[in-house]
Design a protein around this motif. Sequence first.
Motif, PDB file in Angstrom:
ATOM      1  N   ARG A  77       0.839  -1.194   0.000  1.00  0.00           N
ATOM      2  CA  ARG A  77       0.000   0.000   0.000  1.00  0.00           C
ATOM      3  C   ARG A  77       0.875   1.246   0.000  1.00  0.00           C
ATOM      4  NH1 ARG A  77      -3.148   0.539   5.753  1.00  0.00           N
ATOM      5  NH2 ARG A  77      -3.976   2.339   4.634  1.00  0.00           N
ATOM      6  N   GLY A  78       0.343   2.317  -0.620  1.00  0.00           N
ATOM      7  CA  GLY A  78       1.147   3.524  -0.756  1.00  0.00           C
ATOM      8  C   GLY A  78       0.449   4.793  -0.340  1.00  0.00           C
ATOM      9  N   ASP A  79      -0.628   4.681   0.432  1.00  0.00           N
ATOM     10  CA  ASP A  79      -1.378   5.871   0.819  1.00  0.00           C
ATOM     11  C   ASP A  79      -0.775   6.552   2.030  1.00  0.00           C
ATOM     12  OD1 ASP A  79      -2.247   3.423   2.037  1.00  0.00           O
ATOM     13  OD2 ASP A  79      -3.968   4.467   2.892  1.00  0.00           O
ATOM     14  N   GLN A  80      -1.143   7.804   2.200  1.00  0.00           N
ATOM     15  CA  GLN A  80      -0.825   8.602   3.383  1.00  0.00           C
ATOM     16  C   GLN A  80      -2.126   8.789   4.158  1.00  0.00           C
ATOM     17  OE1 GLN A  80       2.352  10.157   4.141  1.00  0.00           O
ATOM     18  NE2 GLN A  80       3.148   8.817   2.541  1.00  0.00           N
ATOM     19  N   ILE A  81      -2.066   8.697   5.492  1.00  0.00           N
ATOM     20  CA  ILE A  81      -3.292   8.763   6.284  1.00  0.00           C
ATOM     21  C   ILE A  81      -3.163   9.767   7.426  1.00  0.00           C
ATOM     22  CG2 ILE A  81      -3.868   6.371   5.735  1.00  0.00           C
ATOM     23  CD1 ILE A  81      -3.047   5.647   8.626  1.00  0.00           C
ATOM     24  N   CYS A  82      -4.306  10.238   7.873  1.00  0.00           N
ATOM     25  CA  CYS A  82      -4.381  11.099   9.058  1.00  0.00           C
ATOM     26  C   CYS A  82      -5.643  10.721   9.821  1.00  0.00           C
ATOM     27  CB  CYS A  82      -4.428  12.567   8.653  1.00  0.00           C
ATOM     28  SG  CYS A  82      -4.509  13.700  10.070  1.00  0.00           S
ATOM     29  N   TRP A  83      -5.490  10.289  11.068  1.00  0.00           N
ATOM     30  CA  TRP A  83      -6.625   9.832  11.863  1.00  0.00           C
ATOM     31  C   TRP A  83      -7.538  10.995  12.234  1.00  0.00           C
ATOM     32  CZ3 TRP A  83      -7.858   4.859  12.337  1.00  0.00           C
ATOM     33  CH2 TRP A  83      -6.860   3.911  12.047  1.00  0.00           C
ATOM     34  N   ILE A  84      -8.821  10.727  12.271  1.00  0.00           N
ATOM     35  CA  ILE A  84      -9.834  11.719  12.634  1.00  0.00           C
ATOM     36  C   ILE A  84     -10.170  11.533  14.105  1.00  0.00           C
ATOM     37  CG2 ILE A  84     -12.158  12.594  12.172  1.00  0.00           C
ATOM     38  CD1 ILE A  84     -11.886  11.438   9.341  1.00  0.00           C
ATOM     39  N   THR A  85      -9.828  12.512  14.909  1.00  0.00           N
ATOM     40  CA  THR A  85      -9.979  12.391  16.360  1.00  0.00           C
ATOM     41  C   THR A  85     -11.245  13.046  16.887  1.00  0.00           C
ATOM     42  OG1 THR A  85      -8.748  14.430  16.778  1.00  0.00           O
ATOM     43  CG2 THR A  85      -7.465  12.387  16.604  1.00  0.00           C
ATOM     44  N   GLY A  86     -11.884  13.898  16.076  1.00  0.00           N
ATOM     45  CA  GLY A  86     -13.042  14.630  16.563  1.00  0.00           C
ATOM     46  C   GLY A  86     -12.675  15.900  17.300  1.00  0.00           C
ATOM     47  N   SER A  87     -11.416  16.326  17.181  1.00  0.00           N
ATOM     48  CA  SER A  87     -10.983  17.537  17.888  1.00  0.00           C
ATOM     49  C   SER A  87     -11.530  18.808  17.230  1.00  0.00           C
ATOM     50  CB  SER A  87      -9.452  17.598  17.946  1.00  0.00           C
ATOM     51  OG  SER A  87      -8.889  17.559  16.643  1.00  0.00           O
ATOM     52  N   SER A  88     -11.918  18.730  15.964  1.00  0.00           N
ATOM     53  CA  SER A  88     -12.566  19.862  15.291  1.00  0.00           C
ATOM     54  C   SER A  88     -14.064  19.600  15.214  1.00  0.00           C
ATOM     55  CB  SER A  88     -12.000  20.035  13.873  1.00  0.00           C
ATOM     56  OG  SER A  88     -12.376  18.940  13.054  1.00  0.00           O
ATOM     57  N   GLU A  89     -14.844  20.669  15.021  1.00  0.00           N
ATOM     58  CA  GLU A  89     -16.296  20.495  14.885  1.00  0.00           C
ATOM     59  C   GLU A  89     -16.631  19.638  13.671  1.00  0.00           C
ATOM     60  OE1 GLU A  89     -18.977  23.912  16.753  1.00  0.00           O
ATOM     61  OE2 GLU A  89     -17.750  24.631  15.081  1.00  0.00           O
ATOM     62  N   GLU A  90     -15.870  19.842  12.589  1.00  0.00           N
ATOM     63  CA  GLU A  90     -16.152  19.087  11.373  1.00  0.00           C
ATOM     64  C   GLU A  90     -15.839  17.607  11.562  1.00  0.00           C
ATOM     65  OE1 GLU A  90     -15.296  23.311  10.352  1.00  0.00           O
ATOM     66  OE2 GLU A  90     -14.231  21.783  11.497  1.00  0.00           O
ATOM     67  N   GLY A  91     -14.706  17.313  12.195  1.00  0.00           N
ATOM     68  CA  GLY A  91     -14.378  15.914  12.466  1.00  0.00           C
ATOM     69  C   GLY A  91     -15.375  15.276  13.417  1.00  0.00           C
ATOM     70  N   ALA A  92     -15.820  16.052  14.413  1.00  0.00           N
ATOM     71  CA  ALA A  92     -16.813  15.543  15.360  1.00  0.00           C
ATOM     72  C   ALA A  92     -18.141  15.267  14.665  1.00  0.00           C
ATOM     73  CB  ALA A  92     -17.012  16.539  16.507  1.00  0.00           C
ATOM     74  N   LEU A  93     -18.495  16.101  13.668  1.00  0.00           N
ATOM     75  CA  LEU A  93     -19.737  15.868  12.931  1.00  0.00           C
ATOM     76  C   LEU A  93     -19.678  14.537  12.195  1.00  0.00           C
ATOM     77  CD1 LEU A  93     -21.729  18.468  10.887  1.00  0.00           C
ATOM     78  CD2 LEU A  93     -21.338  16.196   9.986  1.00  0.00           C
ATOM     79  N   TRP A  94     -18.579  14.282  11.517  1.00  0.00           N
ATOM     80  CA  TRP A  94     -18.404  13.005  10.815  1.00  0.00           C
ATOM     81  C   TRP A  94     -18.535  11.828  11.776  1.00  0.00           C
ATOM     82  CZ3 TRP A  94     -18.455   9.843   6.913  1.00  0.00           C
ATOM     83  CH2 TRP A  94     -17.656   8.693   6.894  1.00  0.00           C
ATOM     84  N   LEU A  95     -17.853  11.891  12.901  1.00  0.00           N
ATOM     85  CA  LEU A  95     -17.902  10.795  13.860  1.00  0.00           C
ATOM     86  C   LEU A  95     -19.307  10.634  14.433  1.00  0.00           C
ATOM     87  CD1 LEU A  95     -14.491  11.299  15.725  1.00  0.00           C
ATOM     88  CD2 LEU A  95     -15.024   9.695  13.866  1.00  0.00           C
ATOM     89  N   SER A  96     -20.021  11.751  14.607  1.00  0.00           N
ATOM     90  CA  SER A  96     -21.391  11.677  15.119  1.00  0.00           C
ATOM     91  C   SER A  96     -22.323  11.027  14.101  1.00  0.00           C
ATOM     92  CB  SER A  96     -21.910  13.073  15.480  1.00  0.00           C
ATOM     93  OG  SER A  96     -21.181  13.614  16.560  1.00  0.00           O
ATOM     94  N   TRP A  97     -22.133  11.375  12.833  1.00  0.00           N
ATOM     95  CA  TRP A  97     -22.959  10.764  11.781  1.00  0.00           C
ATOM     96  C   TRP A  97     -22.702   9.257  11.719  1.00  0.00           C
ATOM     97  CZ3 TRP A  97     -22.079   8.316   6.998  1.00  0.00           C
ATOM     98  CH2 TRP A  97     -23.206   8.205   6.172  1.00  0.00           C
ATOM     99  N   CYS A  98     -21.432   8.857  11.841  1.00  0.00           N
ATOM    100  CA  CYS A  98     -21.099   7.432  11.834  1.00  0.00           C
ATOM    101  C   CYS A  98     -21.647   6.735  13.081  1.00  0.00           C
ATOM    102  CB  CYS A  98     -19.587   7.241  11.736  1.00  0.00           C
ATOM    103  SG  CYS A  98     -18.906   7.762  10.141  1.00  0.00           S
ATOM    104  N   GLU A  99     -21.671   7.438  14.199  1.00  0.00           N
ATOM    105  CA  GLU A  99     -22.256   6.859  15.409  1.00  0.00           C
ATOM    106  C   GLU A  99     -23.753   6.628  15.221  1.00  0.00           C
ATOM    107  OE1 GLU A  99     -22.703   7.743  20.227  1.00  0.00           O
ATOM    108  OE2 GLU A  99     -21.821   9.245  18.893  1.00  0.00           O
ATOM    109  N   ALA A 100     -24.422   7.569  14.522  1.00  0.00           N
ATOM    110  CA  ALA A 100     -25.854   7.383  14.241  1.00  0.00           C
ATOM    111  C   ALA A 100     -26.067   6.150  13.366  1.00  0.00           C
ATOM    112  CB  ALA A 100     -26.417   8.629  13.562  1.00  0.00           C
TER     113      ALA A 100
END
Length: 223
Positions: A77-100
Motif C-alpha cells: 500500500r502507498g497511501d498517506q493517512i491522518c486519523w480523525i480524532t473529533g478535535s474539530s467540529e467538522e471531524g466531530a460531525l463526521w464521527l457523530s454521523w457514523c455513530e448514528a
Amino acid sequence: MNRDLLALHQPLHVFDEALFESVVTDLVEKGFSIQENGLPQFVVDALITCQNTLNSREYKTAGIGRADDFQHAKSVRGDQICWITGSSEEGALWLSWCEAMQQYVNRSLFMGLFSFESHFACYQPGKFYKRHVDAFRGQSNRVLSLVAYLNDEWQQSEGGELVLYRDELDNEGISILPKKGTFVVFLSEQFPHEVLPATRARHSVAGWFRVNGSVNDHIDPPK
C-alpha cells in the motif's frame, strides 16, 4: 456557527433514517452497500473543510498490521493517512454521523458494534493498495468497513477504483469510482478488496465499526 455544523446539535437519525435503512437492507441481502451520492452534503462539506485544515506533516505513511505487528510495506500500500480524532467540529460531525449509523445498524441487525475509528487517506498518482481483507475471520474486532469519497468530477479514465470482491475466489470484482459523495459499507471479514492506481490524487475517508474484544485487563481496541 456554520449552518451545516448545526447538524451536530440535531438528532442525526432524522436526516438519515431512510439512508441507513437502505444500508441495512443491502447488508442483509448482499453483505455490502454501495451508496452513490449517498453521503449527505453537510457531511461531505464537513469532511472537506476538515481535510483542508490539515497540512502535509499531519499525514503519515500508512502501514499494515497493528501494534507490535505494524510495518510499512510500500509494495502492498502507498497511501498517506491522518486519523480523525473529533478535535474539530467538522471531524466531530463526521464521527457523530457514523455513530448514528452504528446505532441504527445495531438496532436493526444486533451486530454489537461498540466503537468506530476513521482516517483520511490520500493516494498520490500511481499509488495503490493491493488486495486484502480488513479483518481475518475470528482474528479481529473490525466487523463493518466504511469508505467515503471526496473527489470532484472523477472520471473513469482516471482510475483509482475500489474493487470489492465477493469472496477469495472472485477475480472480477465490483468496481466503484471514488466520486465525491459516494460511500461503501461492507462486512470486514467477508470481502477482499483493493484500491487501483489513479492518474491524480485520490482522497477518501476509511473507517471501521468494531465490536468489543476486551478480555480481562487487555483492552481491545487498544488505546
